[in-house]
Design a protein around this motif. Sequence first.
Motif, short mmCIF file in Angstrom:
data_model
loop_
_atom_site.label_atom_id
_atom_site.label_comp_id
_atom_site.label_asym_id
_atom_site.label_seq_id
_atom_site.Cartn_x
_atom_site.Cartn_y
_atom_site.Cartn_z
N ASP A 246 0.83 -1.21 0.00
CA ASP A 246 0.00 0.00 0.00
C ASP A 246 0.86 1.26 0.00
OD1 ASP A 246 -2.20 -1.60 0.00
OD2 ASP A 246 -2.86 -1.12 2.04
N LEU A 247 1.94 1.23 0.78
CA LEU A 247 2.84 2.39 0.85
C LEU A 247 3.46 2.68 -0.51
CD1 LEU A 247 4.52 4.48 2.53
CD2 LEU A 247 6.19 2.65 2.88
N MET A 248 4.01 1.63 -1.15
CA MET A 248 4.68 1.83 -2.42
C MET A 248 3.71 2.22 -3.53
SD MET A 248 7.86 1.78 -3.27
CE MET A 248 7.78 3.00 -4.59
N GLU A 249 2.50 1.66 -3.49
CA GLU A 249 1.49 2.02 -4.49
C GLU A 249 1.06 3.48 -4.32
OE1 GLU A 249 0.45 0.55 -7.09
OE2 GLU A 249 1.02 -1.56 -6.84
N ALA A 250 0.96 3.94 -3.08
CA ALA A 250 0.60 5.35 -2.82
C ALA A 250 1.68 6.29 -3.33
CB ALA A 250 0.35 5.56 -1.33
N ILE A 251 2.93 5.92 -3.12
CA ILE A 251 4.05 6.73 -3.61
C ILE A 251 4.05 6.76 -5.14
CG2 ILE A 251 6.58 6.79 -3.81
CD1 ILE A 251 6.69 5.71 -0.93
N ALA A 252 3.82 5.60 -5.75
CA ALA A 252 3.79 5.52 -7.21
C ALA A 252 2.68 6.38 -7.79
CB ALA A 252 3.61 4.07 -7.65
N ASP B 74 14.98 9.94 -5.48
CA ASP B 74 14.37 11.25 -5.25
C ASP B 74 12.86 11.19 -5.42
OD1 ASP B 74 16.81 12.36 -4.72
OD2 ASP B 74 17.06 13.33 -6.67
N GLN B 75 12.40 10.43 -6.41
CA GLN B 75 10.96 10.27 -6.62
C GLN B 75 10.30 9.60 -5.42
OE1 GLN B 75 11.15 8.38 -10.74
NE2 GLN B 75 9.28 9.57 -10.92
N ILE B 76 10.93 8.54 -4.94
CA ILE B 76 10.37 7.81 -3.79
C ILE B 76 10.32 8.70 -2.56
CG2 ILE B 76 10.78 5.90 -2.18
CD1 ILE B 76 11.90 4.32 -4.60
N ASN B 77 11.39 9.45 -2.31
CA ASN B 77 11.42 10.34 -1.15
C ASN B 77 10.40 11.46 -1.27
OD1 ASN B 77 13.34 9.07 0.46
ND2 ASN B 77 15.06 10.09 -0.56
N ALA B 78 10.25 11.99 -2.48
CA ALA B 78 9.26 13.06 -2.70
C ALA B 78 7.85 12.52 -2.48
CB ALA B 78 9.40 13.62 -4.12
N GLY B 79 7.59 11.31 -3.00
CA GLY B 79 6.28 10.69 -2.81
C GLY B 79 6.01 10.37 -1.35
N MET B 80 7.05 9.91 -0.65
CA MET B 80 6.92 9.61 0.78
C MET B 80 6.55 10.87 1.55
SD MET B 80 7.81 6.91 2.98
CE MET B 80 9.32 6.13 2.39
N LYS B 81 7.20 11.97 1.24
CA LYS B 81 6.92 13.24 1.91
C LYS B 81 5.48 13.69 1.64
CE LYS B 81 8.56 17.99 2.48
NZ LYS B 81 7.20 18.58 2.41
N ASP B 82 5.08 13.58 0.37
CA ASP B 82 3.73 14.02 0.00
C ASP B 82 2.65 13.23 0.73
OD1 ASP B 82 4.73 15.93 -1.68
OD2 ASP B 82 4.40 14.79 -3.53
N ILE B 83 2.80 11.90 0.77
CA ILE B 83 1.73 11.11 1.40
C ILE B 83 1.74 11.26 2.92
CG2 ILE B 83 1.67 9.48 -0.53
CD1 ILE B 83 3.01 7.42 1.35
N LYS B 84 2.88 11.64 3.47
CA LYS B 84 2.90 11.95 4.91
C LYS B 84 2.23 13.29 5.17
CE LYS B 84 6.84 9.19 6.48
NZ LYS B 84 8.19 9.19 7.10
N ASP B 85 2.47 14.24 4.28
CA ASP B 85 1.89 15.58 4.43
C ASP B 85 0.38 15.58 4.23
OD1 ASP B 85 4.38 16.60 4.95
OD2 ASP B 85 4.69 17.44 2.94
N ASN B 86 -0.12 14.75 3.30
CA ASN B 86 -1.56 14.78 3.00
C ASN B 86 -2.39 13.77 3.82
OD1 ASN B 86 -1.37 12.23 1.70
ND2 ASN B 86 -1.06 13.15 -0.31
#
Length: 253
Positions: free
Chosen positions: A58-64, A229-241
């Motif tokens: 679920d985490l990786m799919e949300a980042i993707a 960088d993409q994974i880290n950016a996605g991780m940050k976004d899903i934590k923020d939202n």
Amino acid sequence: MKNIKKGLLFISIVVMVFSFAACGGQEKDVYKVAMEPTFPPFDTTDSKTGELSGFDVDLMEAIAADQGFELEWSNMSFGGLISALQSGNIDIIASGMNASDQRRKQVDFSDTYYDSGLVVAVKDGNTAIKSIKDLTPDMRVGGQIGTTGADKCNELQKAGKIKEAKIYDGLDVAMMDLQNGTIDALINDLPVTKAYMKAKPGTIEIVGDVLNAESYGIAVKKGNKELLDQINAGMKDIKDNGTFDKLYSKWFE
């Protein structure tokens, strides 16, 4: 002359149509991601569909989804994940992997997303082992291959504190052996052990304190900065939202 102009106009229209089609139908990048699915609640298999499941999925799919790429999942043994990444057979490891200093020499890790630690588990009702200090030179202790739990088992055997470090490819077999007495104890990650206890109450129990702390990260091939960088950016976004918190609640609460 008119025919030439008409011909040029037709060519221009065709070029424009294909240009718009190319822009509108641009294919997404697809990355190959692997896990070893006997590590719930992080990595498991859906009992109804047979598909890979768990917090890491679920985490990786949300980042993707956040970053606009797609994933192609595969099931591998934990011990073979890093070599598969290094050889280019996969692009990402999302498998509850401890981002240890030793592993950081082999792969690049994302920002970590879960803090864990090791625990000693015994068969429910075992009163002889109350902590790691109660393990003796006549005992067999299990761990999963490629994990810090296995490292701890090997360390205990080398020091002569246990008879055998029995290392398993899959955690499900290790849990069965713990219950049938093939091994006396199992050293494994806290959240995974707790998830097993919740799924099968009355089978095993945790004894003693949490051992060395560790943090999980998503791994990519050494030097693959663009994907990292993409994974880290996605991780940050899903934590923020708030998406990360929702997924955490789904799998851990």
